[in-house]
Design a protein around this motif. Sequence first.
Motif, PDB file in Angstrom:
ATOM      1  N   VAL A  19       0.852  -1.190   0.000  1.00  0.00           N
ATOM      2  CA  VAL A  19       0.000   0.000   0.000  1.00  0.00           C
ATOM      3  C   VAL A  19       0.888   1.241   0.000  1.00  0.00           C
ATOM      4  O   VAL A  19       2.090   1.167   0.288  1.00  0.00           O
ATOM      5  CB  VAL A  19      -0.943   0.028   1.225  1.00  0.00           C
ATOM      6  N   SER A  20       0.298   2.357  -0.317  1.00  0.00           N
ATOM      7  CA  SER A  20       1.002   3.637  -0.315  1.00  0.00           C
ATOM      8  C   SER A  20       0.420   4.516   0.779  1.00  0.00           C
ATOM      9  O   SER A  20      -0.804   4.739   0.826  1.00  0.00           O
ATOM     10  CB  SER A  20       0.869   4.329  -1.681  1.00  0.00           C
ATOM     11  N   ILE A  21       1.277   5.000   1.650  1.00  0.00           N
ATOM     12  CA  ILE A  21       0.851   5.906   2.711  1.00  0.00           C
ATOM     13  C   ILE A  21       1.824   7.075   2.762  1.00  0.00           C
ATOM     14  O   ILE A  21       2.991   6.943   2.358  1.00  0.00           O
ATOM     15  CB  ILE A  21       0.809   5.197   4.083  1.00  0.00           C
ATOM     16  N   VAL A  68      -5.494   1.998   8.490  1.00  0.00           N
ATOM     17  CA  VAL A  68      -6.548   2.491   7.589  1.00  0.00           C
ATOM     18  C   VAL A  68      -6.454   1.826   6.224  1.00  0.00           C
ATOM     19  O   VAL A  68      -7.474   1.547   5.571  1.00  0.00           O
ATOM     20  CB  VAL A  68      -6.440   4.027   7.467  1.00  0.00           C
ATOM     21  N   GLN A  69      -5.201   1.524   5.776  1.00  0.00           N
ATOM     22  CA  GLN A  69      -5.000   0.974   4.439  1.00  0.00           C
ATOM     23  C   GLN A  69      -5.057  -0.553   4.389  1.00  0.00           C
ATOM     24  O   GLN A  69      -4.885  -1.128   3.308  1.00  0.00           O
ATOM     25  CB  GLN A  69      -3.633   1.433   3.914  1.00  0.00           C
ATOM     26  N   ILE A  70      -5.270  -1.208   5.524  1.00  0.00           N
ATOM     27  CA  ILE A  70      -5.299  -2.674   5.515  1.00  0.00           C
ATOM     28  C   ILE A  70      -6.361  -3.235   4.557  1.00  0.00           C
ATOM     29  O   ILE A  70      -6.105  -4.226   3.854  1.00  0.00           O
ATOM     30  CB  ILE A  70      -5.507  -3.203   6.947  1.00  0.00           C
ATOM     31  N   PRO A  71      -7.566  -2.669   4.465  1.00  0.00           N
ATOM     32  CA  PRO A  71      -8.539  -3.196   3.479  1.00  0.00           C
ATOM     33  C   PRO A  71      -8.033  -3.135   2.041  1.00  0.00           C
ATOM     34  O   PRO A  71      -8.510  -3.903   1.193  1.00  0.00           O
ATOM     35  CB  PRO A  71      -9.768  -2.299   3.679  1.00  0.00           C
ATOM     36  N   ASN A  72      -7.094  -2.232   1.749  1.00  0.00           N
ATOM     37  CA  ASN A  72      -6.556  -2.105   0.391  1.00  0.00           C
ATOM     38  C   ASN A  72      -5.269  -2.903   0.201  1.00  0.00           C
ATOM     39  O   ASN A  72      -4.490  -2.636  -0.723  1.00  0.00           O
ATOM     40  CB  ASN A  72      -6.279  -0.633   0.073  1.00  0.00           C
ATOM     41  N   CYS A  73      -5.031  -3.870   1.054  1.00  0.00           N
ATOM     42  CA  CYS A  73      -3.793  -4.660   1.003  1.00  0.00           C
ATOM     43  C   CYS A  73      -3.665  -5.366  -0.348  1.00  0.00           C
ATOM     44  O   CYS A  73      -4.644  -5.894  -0.900  1.00  0.00           O
ATOM     45  CB  CYS A  73      -3.809  -5.675   2.143  1.00  0.00           C
ATOM     46  N   HIS A  74      -2.428  -5.367  -0.881  1.00  0.00           N
ATOM     47  CA  HIS A  74      -2.131  -6.058  -2.137  1.00  0.00           C
ATOM     48  C   HIS A  74      -1.678  -7.481  -1.798  1.00  0.00           C
ATOM     49  O   HIS A  74      -0.529  -7.712  -1.424  1.00  0.00           O
ATOM     50  CB  HIS A  74      -1.033  -5.300  -2.903  1.00  0.00           C
ATOM     51  N   TYR A  75      -2.591  -8.436  -1.941  1.00  0.00           N
ATOM     52  CA  TYR A  75      -2.352  -9.783  -1.435  1.00  0.00           C
ATOM     53  C   TYR A  75      -1.211 -10.519  -2.130  1.00  0.00           C
ATOM     54  O   TYR A  75      -0.487 -11.291  -1.472  1.00  0.00           O
ATOM     55  CB  TYR A  75      -3.653 -10.595  -1.506  1.00  0.00           C
ATOM     56  N   PRO A  76      -0.978 -10.379  -3.432  1.00  0.00           N
ATOM     57  CA  PRO A  76       0.187 -11.060  -4.027  1.00  0.00           C
ATOM     58  C   PRO A  76       1.512 -10.608  -3.402  1.00  0.00           C
ATOM     59  O   PRO A  76       2.389 -11.447  -3.117  1.00  0.00           O
ATOM     60  CB  PRO A  76       0.105 -10.661  -5.504  1.00  0.00           C
ATOM     61  N   GLU A  77       1.665  -9.318  -3.161  1.00  0.00           N
ATOM     62  CA  GLU A  77       2.900  -8.838  -2.523  1.00  0.00           C
ATOM     63  C   GLU A  77       2.990  -9.323  -1.076  1.00  0.00           C
ATOM     64  O   GLU A  77       4.083  -9.673  -0.595  1.00  0.00           O
ATOM     65  CB  GLU A  77       2.961  -7.306  -2.573  1.00  0.00           C
ATOM     66  N   LEU A  78       1.857  -9.338  -0.383  1.00  0.00           N
ATOM     67  CA  LEU A  78       1.855  -9.828   0.994  1.00  0.00           C
ATOM     68  C   LEU A  78       2.255 -11.300   1.046  1.00  0.00           C
ATOM     69  O   LEU A  78       3.040 -11.713   1.915  1.00  0.00           O
ATOM     70  CB  LEU A  78       0.471  -9.630   1.608  1.00  0.00           C
ATOM     71  N   LEU A  79       1.732 -12.113   0.108  1.00  0.00           N
ATOM     72  CA  LEU A  79       2.061 -13.535   0.083  1.00  0.00           C
ATOM     73  C   LEU A  79       3.552 -13.748  -0.183  1.00  0.00           C
ATOM     74  O   LEU A  79       4.212 -14.539   0.503  1.00  0.00           O
ATOM     75  CB  LEU A  79       1.216 -14.237  -0.983  1.00  0.00           C
ATOM     76  N   LEU A  80       4.096 -13.030  -1.179  1.00  0.00           N
ATOM     77  CA  LEU A  80       5.524 -13.152  -1.489  1.00  0.00           C
ATOM     78  C   LEU A  80       6.371 -12.695  -0.301  1.00  0.00           C
ATOM     79  O   LEU A  80       7.406 -13.308   0.007  1.00  0.00           O
ATOM     80  CB  LEU A  80       5.855 -12.330  -2.729  1.00  0.00           C
ATOM     81  N   SER A  81       5.928 -11.659   0.385  1.00  0.00           N
ATOM     82  CA  SER A  81       6.673 -11.147   1.536  1.00  0.00           C
ATOM     83  C   SER A  81       6.695 -12.162   2.672  1.00  0.00           C
ATOM     84  O   SER A  81       7.735 -12.393   3.305  1.00  0.00           O
ATOM     85  CB  SER A  81       6.055  -9.837   2.021  1.00  0.00           C
ATOM     86  N   LEU A  82       5.551 -12.786   2.939  1.00  0.00           N
ATOM     87  CA  LEU A  82       5.498 -13.778   4.018  1.00  0.00           C
ATOM     88  C   LEU A  82       6.402 -14.967   3.721  1.00  0.00           C
ATOM     89  O   LEU A  82       7.125 -15.459   4.604  1.00  0.00           O
ATOM     90  CB  LEU A  82       4.055 -14.240   4.231  1.00  0.00           C
TER      91      LEU A  82
END
Length: 705
Positions: free
Chosen positions: A275-277, A295-309
């Motif tokens: 996300v961008s903040i 505030v930006q959690i609903p706009n999370c980019h799931y592919p990036e989150l998955l790769l990060s985890l």
Amino acid sequence: MYPHPPPPLPTCDYYIGIKRNEITPTRHFDNRLRICRPFLATMDELDKKMMKPLTQDFIEGCRKEYIPIGMKTKMKKSVCKTYNYATHVVSHILPVVSTIRNYKFKSFLINDIIAGLTVSFMQLPQGMGYAIVADLPIQTGLFMGFFPAVCYFIFGSSKHLSYGPIVVISLMFGSLMEIRFKSTEIILDSANHSEVSTLSTSSSETIFLSEEAYAKERLMFAAAITIISGITQLVMSICRIGALIKLLSSSIVSGFSAAIGFIVAINQLKNIIGVSIPRHSGFLSVPKTLFALCVQIPNCHYPELLLSLVSIITIYTVKSQINERFRHRLRIPVPIDLIIVIIITPISHALKLKENYNFKVVGHVPAGLSTPILPDISYANDYISDSISIGIVAFVYSISVCLIISRKEGYEVDANQELFAYGLTTMAVSCFGCYTPSGAISRSSVLVGCGAKSQVGGFVSGLSLLVMIFFAGPLLKSLPICVLSCIIIVALIKMMLEILSFPKIWRTCKSDGVAWLATFLAVLLISVDLGLLIGVVVGIISIIVRTYRVKAVPLGVLSNTNIFLDKDKYPSVTIPPGVVVVSFPSPIYYINADIFREEIDKRIKNMKGINVYPNDQMEETSQPKVIIDCSGITFIDGMGAITLKQLYMDYKTKDSSCFFSNVNEKVISVLKASKVFNTLKYAMYLTTYDAMMAAASETTDNTHL
């Protein structure tokens, strides 16, 4: 032929007279005695000759050893002395000279090469990640792996310090970049269809710059900050204030490290969840950033989150379960950071993660070195104090790493010499697109673990990064930025775990716990530089408070000994009637001089003498005789000297006596300088037992000092 005739030899009686201290030799015969080596070299031989009459043959033997010093010999000695002094000066300024001169190629080179290559594999992804934290171009992180390492190899003296980017300095640079270029936006100039940017300055006018000029503006600002911090370090070295590191206790450094770890990790979470903040700085910046992330959690980019985890779990597992657990068996640790970069970059390029899945990637990284620039201090006119703070923090971190490793490896490091090296290195790298470098504990530990023997290990790591700068930069175009953030977060885990040390510090010493908590909260909620300053101030205040709140200790003597113990802890100790022995375990100076007097009066009022000799009949006095054990008084000032004099005179006017024992030389020198010693000298004794015997027998005629 001698250039001048030798002086006549002294007689045997003359030698014997000098040996027996019956004759004072003249300068003329002094020179003869110095060069008659067979006669004076061995004292045992001389003593044997003293027992027998000295013969003329022995004197003639001395004559053969006499070689007058000619002009050629004098010039040779002078040249040798000058050469040795010049070599010492050059080795002090350029330790690389002594490093190369004493380098053992057969036993050192292989270990240094292996250690240097390992650190370079580790530094490549970390440097790029730290460049993102510093809000500077990616290639700056690569330059930070080469230029500081090579410059420190020339000027530095630590054998295992990896000098380059660290997260603390990167964060401080990122905060300054955010403040300086806060209102900068990239817009499209409709006239020439090229990208330009607007830069808000302290004035009301708006400046339009091309994208290249805007990037140059940022680099010039970073160079100005860097050279000011380097000048700060150089001036500190010239002023010999390397002892500044002693103001930072381990608790302050621990709290500071924990806070920095949390700040950087929180700032990297935006790349992890995609996300961008807005970037916040100043007071309460961390809570504001956390709120913006929530505030930006609903706009999370799931592919990036998955790769990060996946990246975080993989990197942490390899580092903790393989590198850490089997560190004694592994010749070199597994460079999992570099392996992750090598694996994910081609996958990202093949799957077109940027185009198809909207991943943020590194982008174009130009190959080769940047053009040298001449730093202009005017770019940072409004940030002089921040630049000085960066220089001090960089020095503190570097010298801390040096001291930790040097003590472990068994060699010494001069703080002022290191400070000189830091200043020269920082000023040099400011011309090559770098920001302020510092010593990294993680990379330095890798150098030690891989068996590095000298500064050549750091030099090899710099050369390895140089090769990567020319060839690896363009290949990293498709690397996702979230992977670099994962590398940074895993590297910060140890720093964040410093928070677990707080309970132990609090239980050990409450004042250290207060300093830890003050530093942690101040850095986390206010700013990095002010937080560190607040921690130092709180530490100094805690020291003052501890000396201000010291309590006097009543003492008694152990039966049949001359050992004095705390009467409150050991009730069996005794003292003669009419005598009070008190110890004050603190310096006496203007802050606690009144406390000292109050504590002494309080203890005297509360204590009662107990006769250590039951058969002796001593008349009780209305005012007891007082003995001050000064073994805990490390120093005093003028106010402390006056307080001791007043105490002595007050008891003297009350028909009583006051004695002082175990007074050290520093206290005596202050007493002499303040004209108090002559008043107190007949009341001073070497030991407390002597003072007690004098008080019991009322023998105060002579001092025992």
